[in-house]
Scaffold this motif. Sequence first.
Motif, PDB file in Angstrom:
ATOM      1  N   LEU A 360       0.826  -1.213   0.000  1.00 43.00           N
ATOM      2  CA  LEU A 360       0.000   0.000   0.000  1.00 43.00           C
ATOM      3  C   LEU A 360       0.861   1.264   0.000  1.00 43.00           C
ATOM      4  O   LEU A 360       0.500   2.274  -0.608  1.00 43.00           O
ATOM      5  CB  LEU A 360      -0.933  -0.008   1.216  1.00 43.00           C
ATOM      6  CG  LEU A 360      -2.054  -1.055   1.177  1.00 43.00           C
ATOM      7  CD1 LEU A 360      -2.680  -1.215   2.559  1.00 43.00           C
ATOM      8  CD2 LEU A 360      -3.120  -0.671   0.150  1.00 43.00           C
ATOM      9  N   SER A 361       2.002   1.215   0.667  1.00 42.09           N
ATOM     10  CA  SER A 361       2.906   2.372   0.710  1.00 42.09           C
ATOM     11  C   SER A 361       3.489   2.667  -0.673  1.00 42.09           C
ATOM     12  O   SER A 361       3.657   3.828  -1.061  1.00 42.09           O
ATOM     13  CB  SER A 361       4.035   2.124   1.714  1.00 42.09           C
ATOM     14  OG  SER A 361       3.523   1.973   3.022  1.00 42.09           O
ATOM     15  N   ILE A 362       3.797   1.610  -1.420  1.00 37.80           N
ATOM     16  CA  ILE A 362       4.288   1.789  -2.798  1.00 37.80           C
ATOM     17  C   ILE A 362       3.229   2.492  -3.643  1.00 37.80           C
ATOM     18  O   ILE A 362       3.528   3.402  -4.428  1.00 37.80           O
ATOM     19  CB  ILE A 362       4.668   0.429  -3.417  1.00 37.80           C
ATOM     20  CG1 ILE A 362       5.899  -0.141  -2.705  1.00 37.80           C
ATOM     21  CG2 ILE A 362       4.920   0.563  -4.917  1.00 37.80           C
ATOM     22  CD1 ILE A 362       6.218  -1.581  -3.080  1.00 37.80           C
ATOM     23  N   GLY A 363       1.979   2.077  -3.487  1.00 36.42           N
ATOM     24  CA  GLY A 363       0.881   2.717  -4.214  1.00 36.42           C
ATOM     25  C   GLY A 363       0.763   4.194  -3.893  1.00 36.42           C
ATOM     26  O   GLY A 363       0.576   5.033  -4.789  1.00 36.42           O
ATOM     27  N   THR A 418      -3.469  -1.076  -4.778  1.00 33.82           N
ATOM     28  CA  THR A 418      -2.278  -0.439  -5.349  1.00 33.82           C
ATOM     29  C   THR A 418      -2.345  -0.399  -6.869  1.00 33.82           C
ATOM     30  O   THR A 418      -2.022   0.621  -7.488  1.00 33.82           O
ATOM     31  CB  THR A 418      -1.010  -1.181  -4.887  1.00 33.82           C
ATOM     32  OG1 THR A 418      -0.920  -1.080  -3.460  1.00 33.82           O
ATOM     33  CG2 THR A 418       0.234  -0.590  -5.513  1.00 33.82           C
ATOM     34  N   ILE A 419      -2.772  -1.491  -7.486  1.00 34.11           N
ATOM     35  CA  ILE A 419      -2.902  -1.517  -8.950  1.00 34.11           C
ATOM     36  C   ILE A 419      -3.935  -0.491  -9.404  1.00 34.11           C
ATOM     37  O   ILE A 419      -3.760   0.190 -10.427  1.00 34.11           O
ATOM     38  CB  ILE A 419      -3.282  -2.933  -9.436  1.00 34.11           C
ATOM     39  CG1 ILE A 419      -2.114  -3.895  -9.198  1.00 34.11           C
ATOM     40  CG2 ILE A 419      -3.668  -2.916 -10.915  1.00 34.11           C
ATOM     41  CD1 ILE A 419      -2.428  -5.343  -9.531  1.00 34.11           C
ATOM     42  N   TRP A 424      -5.619   4.674 -12.352  1.00 37.56           N
ATOM     43  CA  TRP A 424      -6.302   5.945 -12.583  1.00 37.56           C
ATOM     44  C   TRP A 424      -5.318   7.115 -12.635  1.00 37.56           C
ATOM     45  O   TRP A 424      -5.569   8.103 -13.337  1.00 37.56           O
ATOM     46  CB  TRP A 424      -7.422   6.183 -11.580  1.00 37.56           C
ATOM     47  CG  TRP A 424      -7.067   6.413 -10.149  1.00 37.56           C
ATOM     48  CD1 TRP A 424      -7.139   5.533  -9.127  1.00 37.56           C
ATOM     49  CD2 TRP A 424      -6.628   7.660  -9.570  1.00 37.56           C
ATOM     50  NE1 TRP A 424      -6.747   6.124  -7.939  1.00 37.56           N
ATOM     51  CE2 TRP A 424      -6.440   7.425  -8.180  1.00 37.56           C
ATOM     52  CE3 TRP A 424      -6.373   8.931 -10.071  1.00 37.56           C
ATOM     53  CZ2 TRP A 424      -6.004   8.422  -7.306  1.00 37.56           C
ATOM     54  CZ3 TRP A 424      -5.932   9.929  -9.204  1.00 37.56           C
ATOM     55  CH2 TRP A 424      -5.759   9.671  -7.847  1.00 37.56           C
ATOM     56  N   ASN A 425      -4.194   6.999 -11.930  1.00 41.20           N
ATOM     57  CA  ASN A 425      -3.193   8.069 -12.006  1.00 41.20           C
ATOM     58  C   ASN A 425      -2.548   8.142 -13.386  1.00 41.20           C
ATOM     59  O   ASN A 425      -2.311   9.229 -13.919  1.00 41.20           O
ATOM     60  CB  ASN A 425      -2.122   7.860 -10.940  1.00 41.20           C
ATOM     61  CG  ASN A 425      -2.441   8.567  -9.634  1.00 41.20           C
ATOM     62  OD1 ASN A 425      -2.517   9.788  -9.589  1.00 41.20           O
ATOM     63  ND2 ASN A 425      -2.651   7.806  -8.583  1.00 41.20           N
ATOM     64  N   ILE A 426      -2.244   6.981 -13.964  1.00 43.84           N
ATOM     65  CA  ILE A 426      -1.622   6.950 -15.297  1.00 43.84           C
ATOM     66  C   ILE A 426      -2.585   7.503 -16.352  1.00 43.84           C
ATOM     67  O   ILE A 426      -2.215   8.342 -17.186  1.00 43.84           O
ATOM     68  CB  ILE A 426      -1.190   5.512 -15.662  1.00 43.84           C
ATOM     69  CG1 ILE A 426      -0.005   5.089 -14.788  1.00 43.84           C
ATOM     70  CG2 ILE A 426      -0.821   5.417 -17.140  1.00 43.84           C
ATOM     71  CD1 ILE A 426       0.367   3.622 -14.919  1.00 43.84           C
ATOM     72  N   ILE A 427      -3.835   7.049 -16.299  1.00 45.97           N
ATOM     73  CA  ILE A 427      -4.832   7.532 -17.261  1.00 45.97           C
ATOM     74  C   ILE A 427      -5.025   9.039 -17.106  1.00 45.97           C
ATOM     75  O   ILE A 427      -5.074   9.782 -18.094  1.00 45.97           O
ATOM     76  CB  ILE A 427      -6.172   6.790 -17.067  1.00 45.97           C
ATOM     77  CG1 ILE A 427      -6.005   5.291 -17.347  1.00 45.97           C
ATOM     78  CG2 ILE A 427      -7.240   7.372 -17.997  1.00 45.97           C
ATOM     79  CD1 ILE A 427      -7.211   4.461 -16.967  1.00 45.97           C
ATOM     80  N   GLY A 428      -5.136   9.502 -15.860  1.00 44.31           N
ATOM     81  CA  GLY A 428      -5.321  10.932 -15.608  1.00 44.31           C
ATOM     82  C   GLY A 428      -4.153  11.764 -16.092  1.00 44.31           C
ATOM     83  O   GLY A 428      -4.335  12.865 -16.645  1.00 44.31           O
TER      84      GLY A 428
END
Length: 447
Positions: A360-363, A418-419, A424-428
């Motif tokens: 979760l921290s990596i996410g 995490t996935i 959503w961050n990549i798409i955004g």
Amino acid sequence: MNFEALKSKLTTALKDKNFGFVLKGSISTVITLGTVQALRFISGVVIGRFYGAEASGKLTLVITVMAILTIIGNFGIKDALQKLIPESNVKHNQATTTKYYLLGLKNIFLIWFVVGSIFWFLAPVLCKAWNAPELLSFFRISILFVLPTILGDYNYFSLRAALKINTANISILIPSVIRIVILIVVTIYFFNIDNPIYLHWATLSILPFLFSIYPIYKNFFKSDRIVEHTYIPKSAEIYRLAIPMLLTYSAFMINNYADVFMLKFYNVSTAAVGVYKTANNISMLTATLLVALNTTVQPKITQLYYQSELDEVRKVSQKSTKLIFWLSLPITLLLIFIAKPIMSIYGKEFMIGAFSLAVLSIGQLFNTACGPVAQLLNGIGFHKQFTIISIIGAIINIVINLILIPLYGINGAAIASTISIFSWNIIGSFFIKKKLGFYIAFIPFKK
């Protein structure tokens, strides 16, 4: 980097009028949220050590229900005002801003009544699905405490939208201090296994609202300005923004709470759910700096965008992302490499959450590297598009949870969350590049 070089960079950043404002506001918020997180960490340790994972799990389920009711009850209105208040201050005047605030407040009361009434009848169904009949009375009583929770959030974000950053911060800091003091006292002298739930209602639901009342009066109603013309806002304006933002936050709600629902759906024990949510809460330490910056940067971005200063929007966003990533990196590395000792602070039964904490921290670190994606898109009118992005992330979360929870339990839920954050961050980030012509994400060590 030596101290003088760091000092020079900070001085240069502060000279930038717009980024300097964001940085100063973020520093104040970091101190506030950092203190709040530290106090909640101590509270979590007390609950874990003295009340156990089972009590922590019950508290998690009650908080989950209240959080969902709060999001639905708010109906995206507080988020709509994050755009409407700074926009009104630019286009209209203080009196119009106050009218927006009152109109939003009126609609919140109505929606809370409808949502609370419906959940009163649905609560037994949820308890049966979770095989937790003992929680029925807690869920129904929580309906009453959802209203001050919604109002506290509404006031907090309204103050921030009006750029009253420090004032807003005080309204959430004091209740957290009071909570830890009362928790320690009742644990020593009035021990009851359900004390954590009672305290959540009394302190984190009611007190933030109470402490926000006077600042709201002072900043929205006590004005010396003479206003000759006042624009009359309409509910339709608010709902035009609020409904897409409700859908966005519903998607975020799924991302944040689908794991708890699905863990219980697969009959994972309440104690294990408590361990998982504890790991999730600790991982949010990585995102504390991002949250602090985001709550300051959105109204500033909105203001700059409507002043047609797109290059300033780019600079503020990119500088903010870079700063937050480097400040968050040491915390993340700490949470990853000593996850087991950290979880053991809560008690031996919490150590099974070490892997979940690391994942979760990596996410959350990736979240900081992508920057204020949601705040930028929501703040400049792309809220509908971001709603779609959020829904895609939520669907990914649910599908992966369905696959991994039966195989790996709480660790599967952590991987799914995490996935979803990555997705959503990549798409955004790509959407921002397409529409505005620049990335706000930060790639470390890239020349």
